[in-house]
Design an enzyme around this catalytic site. Sequence first.
Site, PDB file in Angstrom:
ATOM      1  N   HIS A  90       0.860  -1.191   0.000  1.00 45.91           N
ATOM      2  CA  HIS A  90       0.000   0.000   0.000  1.00 45.91           C
ATOM      3  C   HIS A  90       0.897   1.243   0.000  1.00 45.91           C
ATOM      4  CE1 HIS A  90      -2.874   3.039   1.143  1.00 45.91           C
ATOM      5  NE2 HIS A  90      -3.818   2.206   0.749  1.00 45.91           N
ATOM      6  N   GLU A 161      -3.918   2.391  -7.465  1.00 45.44           N
ATOM      7  CA  GLU A 161      -4.321   3.454  -6.552  1.00 45.44           C
ATOM      8  C   GLU A 161      -3.406   4.658  -6.692  1.00 45.44           C
ATOM      9  OE1 GLU A 161      -5.895   0.243  -3.406  1.00 45.44           O
ATOM     10  OE2 GLU A 161      -4.643   1.830  -2.638  1.00 45.44           O
TER      11      GLU A 161
HETATM   12  P1  PGA Z   1      -9.556   5.956   0.568  1.00 44.65           P
HETATM   13  O1  PGA Z   1      -8.370   4.874   0.640  1.00 44.65           O
HETATM   14  O2  PGA Z   1     -10.759   5.202   0.053  1.00 44.65           O
HETATM   15  O3  PGA Z   1      -9.723   6.424   1.979  1.00 44.65           O
HETATM   16  O4  PGA Z   1      -9.102   6.993  -0.373  1.00 44.65           O
HETATM   17  C1  PGA Z   1      -8.161   4.087  -0.480  1.00 44.65           C
HETATM   18  C2  PGA Z   1      -6.862   3.366  -0.412  1.00 44.65           C
HETATM   19  O5  PGA Z   1      -6.085   3.505   0.504  1.00 44.65           O
HETATM   20  O6  PGA Z   1      -6.608   2.662  -1.359  1.00 44.65           O
END
Ligand code: PGA
Length: 245
Positions: A90, A161
């Site tokens: 992540h 992401e």
């Molecule tokens: P968020 O987090 O939905 O709070 O933007 C998404 C992520 O960490 O992928």
Amino acid sequence: MYLIANWKMYLEFDESVELAQEIANFLIPKGVKLVVCPSDIALADVYSSLPKKVGKGAQDGYWVEKGAYTGAVSMEMLKTVGCEYVIVGHSERRRQFHENNEAVAKKMLAAWEWGMTPILCIGETKEELASGRRASVLREQLGAIFLEHQHEVKECFVSYEPVWAISQGGVGQHCEPRDLEIAMHEIVEWVGECTDLEQIHFLYGGSVTADNVHSYMKVKHLEGVLVGAASTHKDKLQALLTALA
Ligand code: PGA
């Protein structure tokens, strides 16, 4: 469609168990698979409160099995409490805890070794996007596992992401579906050059809410979303699950 709920460090122990108990009463539409990733302190209690059909996930795991690694929780330890899915790489781990592509690849291999399904997160920062480096950054993140360990790849998720679109609460900068379409096309093409696409599930993550999830789900190749903030509120999570159906 998958909904990976990443509760990050948002919920206290009691709040986590409470939300898991609420989920037990949820109406989860047919064809939607929810996977919950609580913080490590709440894993066992949340897992035992969740219904069978909800996937049990974790937010991270270390590749070494046992030993002098203060603060770490191994993939083996996650497995023994019932974990089935584990997020690796992540952007918050990469940036705040200085994890590089090599470490992320080791985590993926360890997750497979322990019979869990890794959820690999990839994405470029705002600066990398602005300087035209998105493609090379994504290629490096993907290559560390799909190219370097080509013959060891098993079933997994790849969640795109863009770092600049995370934690915007649905109001700040967000990824336009047409830009996502372009990024997904590149990602799928590169991964497909290295491995059998049948075993890879592609996701999107970055400020996904019940209001915008529909526009993302129209994007080709996507099989679901990874959601942070909006997955930590009972009503928002239920609304997301309904919108995904
Ligand atoms: P968020 O987090 O939905 O709070 O933007 C998404 C992520 O960490 O992928």
